[in-house]
Design an enzyme around this catalytic site. Structure first.
Site, PDB file in Angstrom:
ATOM      1  N   ARG A   1       0.854  -1.183   0.000  1.00 40.62           N
ATOM      2  CA  ARG A   1       0.000   0.000   0.000  1.00 40.62           C
ATOM      3  C   ARG A   1       0.895   1.238   0.000  1.00 40.62           C
ATOM      4  NH1 ARG A   1      -2.072   3.824   3.586  1.00 40.62           N
ATOM      5  NH2 ARG A   1      -4.230   4.483   3.179  1.00 40.62           N
TER       6      ARG A   1
ATOM      7  N   SER B   1     -12.237  -2.939   2.791  1.00 36.32           N
ATOM      8  CA  SER B   1     -12.302  -2.183   4.041  1.00 36.32           C
ATOM      9  C   SER B   1     -13.760  -1.939   4.437  1.00 36.32           C
ATOM     10  CB  SER B   1     -11.595  -0.833   3.883  1.00 36.32           C
ATOM     11  OG  SER B   1     -10.218  -1.016   3.623  1.00 36.32           O
TER      12      SER B   1
ATOM     13  N   LYS C   1      -3.756   7.311   8.233  1.00 32.69           N
ATOM     14  CA  LYS C   1      -4.797   7.525   7.225  1.00 32.69           C
ATOM     15  C   LYS C   1      -5.561   8.796   7.574  1.00 32.69           C
ATOM     16  CE  LYS C   1      -8.260   5.026   4.536  1.00 32.69           C
ATOM     17  NZ  LYS C   1      -9.080   3.808   4.412  1.00 32.69           N
TER      18      LYS C   1
END
Length: 249
Positions: free
Chosen positions: A40, A109, A138
């Site tokens: 990621r 998610s 995040k």
């Protein structure tokens, strides 16, 4: 259906490497007990991401570790990754499945029971659930769901639930006892001074609780119960066969 029953799911984060090579950090994480690696990286070009994916696919194949690519179905397909992890605003699961095929892992998610139930209905192989705690990794994260949020979701789905979001080593046992199959982390492992030790501490914590067989309607708890039922059925079958032989005599 193939499930991703990961215990320690480690996600890359270049911002936490502290000048170390990605491959060295990932190998240390795997050595400490990470059984799934997700690539990621939001701030690199597609070419750079592809190069990283090729590298991590090689490492994960050599170590027998599951390899997932975040968001990018094309990159996952190009390098032969084990699967892809999607966000709520990414490609629908059905479209990703059509591209990747029936044997690849697709995770998504989720933040509540409604999203989790829909993910299972759509054919997800696992869900990432969170954030459990507020997280600095995040910027657009949803509100923290806490342990109660994990318990609630685990009562409504039968696929594995991997908890994510601000998780530290001290949190792991309570999270698994709340029903999650495993934990997903970035900074707690990738950003640790001793990556191997950090990963091992987290994996050991997961393993301790799962060995206890404690959970709230979780995937792994149902697996334990199913296994116990199969063993019991096997014992009854053996007893019946033995009784039958005795009667024949």
């Amino acid at each position: 259906m193939r499930f991703l029953d990961s215990r320690l799911y480690v996600i890359t984060g270049s911002a936490f490497l502290k000048g170390r090579k990605l491959e060295d950090v990932i190998l240390q994480a795997i050595g400490g007990g990470a059984d799934c690696i997700q690539l990621r990286e939001k701030d690199v070009s597609s070419r750079e991401l592809l190069e990283m994916a090729v590298l991590l696919r090689k490492l994960t194949k050599e170590t027998g570790t599951t390899f997932i690519v975040n968001d990018r179905v094309d990159i996952a397909q190009a390098v032969g990754a084990d699967g892809v992890h999607l966000g709520q605003q990414d490609l629908p699961i059905a479209v990703a499945r059509e591209i990747l095929g029936p044997d690849k892992i697709i995770g998504i998610s989720t933040h509540d029971s409604k999203e989790a139930i829909e993910a299972e209905r759509s054919g997800a192989n696992y869900i990432g659930l969170g954030p459990v705690h507020p997280t600095p990794t995040k910027s657009d994260a949803e509100p923290a769901i806490g342990l109660q949020g994990i318990r609630e979701v685990c009562r409504h789905v039968s696929i594995p639930v991997v908890a994510i979001g601000g998780i530290k080593q001290k949190d792991v046992e309570d999270i698994i006892r709340s029903g999650a199959s495993g934990v997903a982390v970035i900074s707690a492992v990738i950003g640790a001074d001793d990556v191997h030790a950090a990963a091992k501490a987290m994996r050991d914590a997961v393993d301790r609780v799962r060995k206890e067989g404690i959970g709230h309607g979780s995937y792994y708890q149902r697996s334990i119960e199913d296994g116990a039922r199969r063993k019991d059925a096997g014992r009854r079958s053996q007893t019946l066969r033995a009784d039958g032989k005795d009667h024949c005599h």
